[in-house]
Design an enzyme around this catalytic site. Structure first.
Site, PDB file in Angstrom:
ATOM      1  N   CYS A   1      -9.147  -5.802   5.515  1.00  0.00           N
ATOM      2  CA  CYS A   1      -8.516  -4.675   4.830  1.00  0.00           C
ATOM      3  C   CYS A   1      -9.245  -4.485   3.501  1.00  0.00           C
ATOM      4  O   CYS A   1      -9.323  -5.423   2.700  1.00  0.00           O
ATOM      5  CB  CYS A   1      -7.039  -5.004   4.594  1.00  0.00           C
ATOM      6  SG  CYS A   1      -6.187  -3.835   3.532  1.00  0.00           S
TER       7      CYS A   1
ATOM      8  N   CYS B   1     -12.017   1.832   4.695  1.00  0.00           N
ATOM      9  CA  CYS B   1     -10.686   1.359   5.091  1.00  0.00           C
ATOM     10  C   CYS B   1     -10.869   0.958   6.536  1.00  0.00           C
ATOM     11  O   CYS B   1     -11.482   1.707   7.315  1.00  0.00           O
ATOM     12  CB  CYS B   1      -9.645   2.474   4.970  1.00  0.00           C
ATOM     13  SG  CYS B   1      -8.085   2.090   5.804  1.00  0.00           S
TER      14      CYS B   1
HETATM   15  N1  DGL Z   1      -6.641  -1.004   6.569  1.00  0.00           N
HETATM   16  C1  DGL Z   1      -6.410  -1.043   5.168  1.00  0.00           C
HETATM   17  C2  DGL Z   1      -7.723  -0.947   4.387  1.00  0.00           C
HETATM   18  O1  DGL Z   1      -8.764  -1.321   4.898  1.00  0.00           O
HETATM   19  C3  DGL Z   1      -5.437  -0.086   4.532  1.00  0.00           C
HETATM   20  C4  DGL Z   1      -4.278   0.476   5.236  1.00  0.00           C
HETATM   21  C5  DGL Z   1      -3.085   0.625   4.320  1.00  0.00           C
HETATM   22  O2  DGL Z   1      -3.079   1.486   3.422  1.00  0.00           O
HETATM   23  O3  DGL Z   1      -2.168  -0.169   4.523  1.00  0.00           O
HETATM   24  O4  DGL Z   1      -7.748  -0.540   3.256  1.00  0.00           O
END
Ligand code: DGL
Length: 270
Positions: A80, A194
């Protein structure tokens, strides 16, 4: 839960708010197909992109601490960008295993762009991080890096993995948000900063209407995981991966088919 219950070999732990980390897991599985997997989703905390730095700096290390205690992984990957750009150092100092972060792929994008204009799509929290300023200063100081927050893409990716049609309008808006900025007409490379966004790569490429490279850091992370675990002898065959959520287990039902494609068949609650 003991190691004996999840197999003799320590697993690799992947952590995200939802399905985004699957884009990182996918590349890792290509290199380490038999590594036992625990995939953790903080659905109770989704979306991280709307949370404060202070909240994530406390929440992410605490959750990872509990996960490490329960599953005894060989290594943890924060799959993430939001959590990594805010809490990577906090997690590293809280855990005594190697921790790999996922940060915006500015360095490879800078090497790839021919026009010198790079787009960066991330969550609201990620695009304002000093970590991103530093990456841009260190690796793309001679380039233009346009940033745009596209929090709705997180939900579009979640919908796609539930087998639903993602909202094409929000995908179009994400691309337009970059193209409309000064220099956007020359943009040839887009960083998917993301982990949810690579799950929508085809839809984003179609919305762009002209050829563009969409890049993320997943392949580099997979190679890093291989390097950091080179002393581990992985099992000869793969075992069923574990999915663990901080949310309600019943909410996971629509995602089960997608998780099956990643060899995940056991579902637990943290
Ligand atoms: N998948 C997460 C990232 O890479 C973010 C998703 C969220 O906002 O929870 O930033």
């Amino acid at each position: 839960m003991t190691n004996a219950q999840i197999g003799e070999c320590p697993p690799l732990l992947f952590f995200d708010t939802g399905v985004g980390g699957l884009s990182v897991l996918r590349e890792t599985m290509k290199l380490l197909p038999n590594a036992p997997i625990v995939y953790a989703a903080d659905y109770a905390g989704l979306p991280y992109g709307m949370k404060s730095e202070a909240e994530l700096a406390a929440r992410v290390p605490a959750l990872l601490g509990r996960l490490v205690e329960r599953y005894k992984p060989a290594l943890a990957t924060i799959a993430c960008n939001t959590a990594s750009t805010i809490a990577l150092d906090h997690v590293r100092s809280a855990l005594d295993i190697p921790v790999v972060g996922t940060v915006p792929a500015i360095k490879p994008a800078s090497a790839l762009t021919e026009t010198g204009v790079i787009g960066l799509l991330g969550t609201r929290a990620t695009i304002r991080q000093p970590y991103v300023d530093r990456l841009a200063a260190d690796f793309a100081s001679d380039k233009i890096v346009l940033r745009h927050a596209a929090p709705e893409l997180v939900y579009a990716a979640e919908a796609k993995l539930r087998g639903e049609q993602p909202d094409i309008r929000v995908i179009q808006q994400a691309i337009t948000g970059l193209l409309e900025q000064a220099g956007g007409d020359r943009m040839d490379t887009v960083i998917l900063a993301c982990t949810h966004f690579p799950l929508l790569r085809d839809e984003l490429a179609e919305a762009a209407r002209r050829p563009m490279q969409f890049i993320d850091g997943a392949q580099g992370i997979a190679r890093r995981i291989v390097h950091l675990t080179k002393d581990i002898t992985w099992p000869a065959t793969s075992e069923e991966g574990i999915f663990v959520t901080t949310g309600d287990l019943a909410d996971i039902t629509p995602y089960r088919a997608a998780f099956k494609n990643y060899g995940i068949g056991r579902f637990e609650r943290l």
